[in-house]
Scaffold this motif. Structure first.
Motif, PDB file in Angstrom:
ATOM      1  N   GLY A   1       0.834  -1.129  -0.011  1.00  0.00           N
ATOM      2  CA  GLY A   1       0.256  -0.064  -0.032  1.00  0.00           C
ATOM      3  C   GLY A   1       0.760   1.041  -0.015  1.00  0.00           C
ATOM      4  O   GLY A   1       2.122   1.273   0.364  1.00  0.00           O
ATOM      5  N   GLN A   2       0.279   2.232  -0.200  1.00  0.00           N
ATOM      6  CA  GLN A   2       1.004   3.469  -0.131  1.00  0.00           C
ATOM      7  C   GLN A   2      -0.176   4.605   0.261  1.00  0.00           C
ATOM      8  O   GLN A   2      -1.255   4.614   0.350  1.00  0.00           O
ATOM      9  N   VAL A   3       0.503   5.633   1.243  1.00  0.00           N
ATOM     10  CA  VAL A   3      -0.108   6.769   1.698  1.00  0.00           C
ATOM     11  C   VAL A   3       0.527   8.198   1.586  1.00  0.00           C
ATOM     12  O   VAL A   3       1.789   8.015   1.623  1.00  0.00           O
ATOM     13  N   ALA A   4      -0.302   9.032   1.184  1.00  0.00           N
ATOM     14  CA  ALA A   4       0.544  10.503   0.901  1.00  0.00           C
ATOM     15  C   ALA A   4      -0.535  11.390   1.197  1.00  0.00           C
ATOM     16  O   ALA A   4      -1.850  11.247   1.081  1.00  0.00           O
ATOM     17  N   SER A   5      -0.112  12.778   1.447  1.00  0.00           N
ATOM     18  CA  SER A   5      -1.201  13.877   1.593  1.00  0.00           C
ATOM     19  C   SER A   5      -0.574  14.820   0.716  1.00  0.00           C
ATOM     20  O   SER A   5       0.552  15.243   0.483  1.00  0.00           O
ATOM     21  N   GLN A   6      -1.668  15.431   0.206  1.00  0.00           N
ATOM     22  CA  GLN A   6      -1.566  16.698  -0.732  1.00  0.00           C
ATOM     23  C   GLN A   6      -2.324  18.079   0.006  1.00  0.00           C
ATOM     24  O   GLN A   6      -3.315  17.927   0.243  1.00  0.00           O
ATOM     25  N   LEU A   7      -1.622  18.914   0.297  1.00  0.00           N
ATOM     26  CA  LEU A   7      -2.060  19.950   0.942  1.00  0.00           C
ATOM     27  C   LEU A   7      -2.243  21.289   0.053  1.00  0.00           C
ATOM     28  O   LEU A   7      -1.454  21.003  -1.082  1.00  0.00           O
ATOM     29  N   PRO A   8      -3.133  22.097   0.528  1.00  0.00           N
ATOM     30  CA  PRO A   8      -3.146  23.355  -0.617  1.00  0.00           C
ATOM     31  C   PRO A   8      -2.127  23.866  -0.902  1.00  0.00           C
ATOM     32  O   PRO A   8      -1.189  23.995  -0.199  1.00  0.00           O
ATOM     33  N   GLY A   9      -1.681  24.073  -2.391  1.00  0.00           N
ATOM     34  CA  GLY A   9      -0.516  24.524  -3.118  1.00  0.00           C
ATOM     35  C   GLY A   9       0.464  23.577  -3.611  1.00  0.00           C
ATOM     36  O   GLY A   9       1.281  23.629  -4.311  1.00  0.00           O
ATOM     37  N   ASP A  10      -0.206  22.140  -3.241  1.00  0.00           N
ATOM     38  CA  ASP A  10       0.811  21.097  -3.558  1.00  0.00           C
ATOM     39  C   ASP A  10       0.364  20.499  -4.595  1.00  0.00           C
ATOM     40  O   ASP A  10      -0.653  20.567  -5.010  1.00  0.00           O
ATOM     41  N   ASP A  11       1.245  19.325  -5.395  1.00  0.00           N
ATOM     42  CA  ASP A  11       0.719  18.592  -6.819  1.00  0.00           C
ATOM     43  C   ASP A  11       1.324  17.078  -6.218  1.00  0.00           C
ATOM     44  O   ASP A  11       2.658  17.158  -6.563  1.00  0.00           O
ATOM     45  N   ILE A  12       0.676  16.099  -5.792  1.00  0.00           N
ATOM     46  CA  ILE A  12       1.355  14.945  -5.675  1.00  0.00           C
ATOM     47  C   ILE A  12       0.928  13.826  -7.018  1.00  0.00           C
ATOM     48  O   ILE A  12       1.575  13.046  -7.017  1.00  0.00           O
ATOM     49  N   SER A  13       0.220  14.526  -7.856  1.00  0.00           N
ATOM     50  CA  SER A  13       0.094  13.733  -8.982  1.00  0.00           C
ATOM     51  C   SER A  13       1.031  13.279  -9.851  1.00  0.00           C
ATOM     52  O   SER A  13       1.051  11.735 -10.034  1.00  0.00           O
ATOM     53  N   PRO A  14       2.213  13.756 -10.173  1.00  0.00           N
ATOM     54  CA  PRO A  14       3.309  13.040 -10.799  1.00  0.00           C
ATOM     55  C   PRO A  14       3.930  11.989 -10.090  1.00  0.00           C
ATOM     56  O   PRO A  14       4.689  10.874 -10.847  1.00  0.00           O
TER      57      PRO A  14
ATOM     58  N   PRO B   1      -5.963  -8.733   0.217  1.00  0.00           N
ATOM     59  CA  PRO B   1      -6.716  -9.560   1.544  1.00  0.00           C
ATOM     60  C   PRO B   1      -7.363  -8.433   2.601  1.00  0.00           C
ATOM     61  O   PRO B   1      -7.296  -7.169   2.132  1.00  0.00           O
ATOM     62  N   SER B   2      -7.733  -9.148   3.609  1.00  0.00           N
ATOM     63  CA  SER B   2      -8.643  -8.188   4.515  1.00  0.00           C
ATOM     64  C   SER B   2      -7.827  -7.380   5.139  1.00  0.00           C
ATOM     65  O   SER B   2      -8.072  -6.144   5.468  1.00  0.00           O
ATOM     66  N   PHE B   3      -6.619  -7.571   5.370  1.00  0.00           N
ATOM     67  CA  PHE B   3      -5.806  -6.618   6.254  1.00  0.00           C
ATOM     68  C   PHE B   3      -5.107  -5.265   5.449  1.00  0.00           C
ATOM     69  O   PHE B   3      -4.865  -4.604   6.247  1.00  0.00           O
ATOM     70  N   THR B   4      -4.929  -5.568   4.504  1.00  0.00           N
ATOM     71  CA  THR B   4      -4.221  -4.388   3.685  1.00  0.00           C
ATOM     72  C   THR B   4      -5.100  -3.088   4.051  1.00  0.00           C
ATOM     73  O   THR B   4      -4.565  -2.053   4.163  1.00  0.00           O
ATOM     74  N   PRO B   5      -6.137  -3.099   3.426  1.00  0.00           N
ATOM     75  CA  PRO B   5      -7.178  -1.878   3.404  1.00  0.00           C
ATOM     76  C   PRO B   5      -7.217  -1.335   4.883  1.00  0.00           C
ATOM     77  O   PRO B   5      -7.325   0.008   5.094  1.00  0.00           O
TER      78      PRO B   5
END
Length: 280
Positions: free
Chosen positions: A194-207, A226-230
């Motif tokens: 899995g992966q997690v990130a936050s995009q705050l105002p003024g940022d661009d995580i799309s690339p 499987p059940s545990f990943t989400p």
């Protein structure tokens, strides 16, 4: 006796029990959410949140009560996002999902059950919140998120939660959140990963989200889930949302966390800061 006096008399040890919350709603003709806000305004913690008190202050619990989170997708990630945000006490939730529950959802989607097959996911999410925390206001939208309806769906949001499974829609969501200057908490899953990130105002995580992945859906189409990943990834997303709403701690701004549950490894990658074009 007014509501303020009722709250003061019913509180014990700085806590306001659920039975008193029900009685106040009936007596004064207001919602559970309105009672909860009034209790927190008095500096008293609703008893259901008493195990939060060493981590989340009464003042911060009031901030959560007054916050609005929009969850896009109510499946594997989204179901856990809804469950945890409601238990956390985020007072206004908007749940967006066009789909119904199908049998292949039963292995991992916390809101699914055999009895609910064929039922709309957003509708079930709203009913679940009503069961576990009736003080939360829920808007269930059985519709697909798109640029055409985005502004209406995201109106008033303090944070947006990504529970999608379409890469194109994820990228569109990130773009629209940039345009509207709304914080976005991204999460994605596939198999053990899995992966997690936050995009705050003024940022661009799309690339940085999916690199050179060219397919319309993510790696979960090959690896399954499987059940545990989400559960793990959604919990990290909710922790991020809590920090953003409260303005506390250090968010994943310009960072992405990669989760490898097969080898129990968590790695952090610094993202190249990319300013949004909006306002430049």
């Amino acid at each position: 006796m007014g509501l303020r006096e009722f709250i003061s008399e019913a509180a014990t040890g700085g806590l306001f029990p659920w039975t008193a919350q029900v009685a106040a709603a009936e007596r004064f003709g207001i919602t559970f959410g309105q009672v909860e806000e009034a209790v927190l305004q008095r500096g008293i913690m609703p008893a259901r949140y008493q195990r939060n008190r060493q981590t989340i202050t009464v003042e911060n619990q009031l901030l959560l009560c007054r916050s609005r989170a929009v969850i896009i997708g109510s499946g594997g990630l989204g179901g856990y996002l809804v469950e945890e945000l409601a238990r956390l006490g985020v007072g206004n939730l908007v749940v967006v999902d066009p789909d119904i529950f199908e049998e292949h959802n039963l292995n991992r989607q916390i809101l699914s059950s055999p009895a609910l097959l064929g039922r709309p996911k957003a509708e079930v999410a709203a009913a679940r919140v009503g069961e576990i925390n009736p003080a939360i206001s829920v808007t269930a939208l059985q519709t697909a998120f798109s640029r055409e309806n985005a502004r209406d769906i995201l109106a008033g949001a303090h944070v947006v939660m990504d529970g999608l499974d379409s890469i194109a829609t994820r990228l569109e969501l990130a773009e629209i959140c940039r345009e509207l200057s709304i914080p976005l908490v991204h999460g994605a899953i596939g198999g053990w990963y899995g992966q997690v990130a936050s995009q705050l105002p003024g940022d661009d995580i799309s690339p940085s989200l999916f690199g050179n992945w060219s397919e319309s859906r993510g790696v979960e189409t090959r690896l399954g889930n499987p059940s545990f990943t989400p559960a793990v990834v959604a919990s990290l997303q909710v922790a991020e949302a809590c920090k953003i709403l409260l303005g506390e701690g250090e968010s994943l701004r310009n960072r992405m966390i990669y989760i490898n549950l097969l080898h129990m490894e968590f790695s952090e990658v610094m993202l190249e800061p990319a300013l949004a074009a909006v306002g430049e």
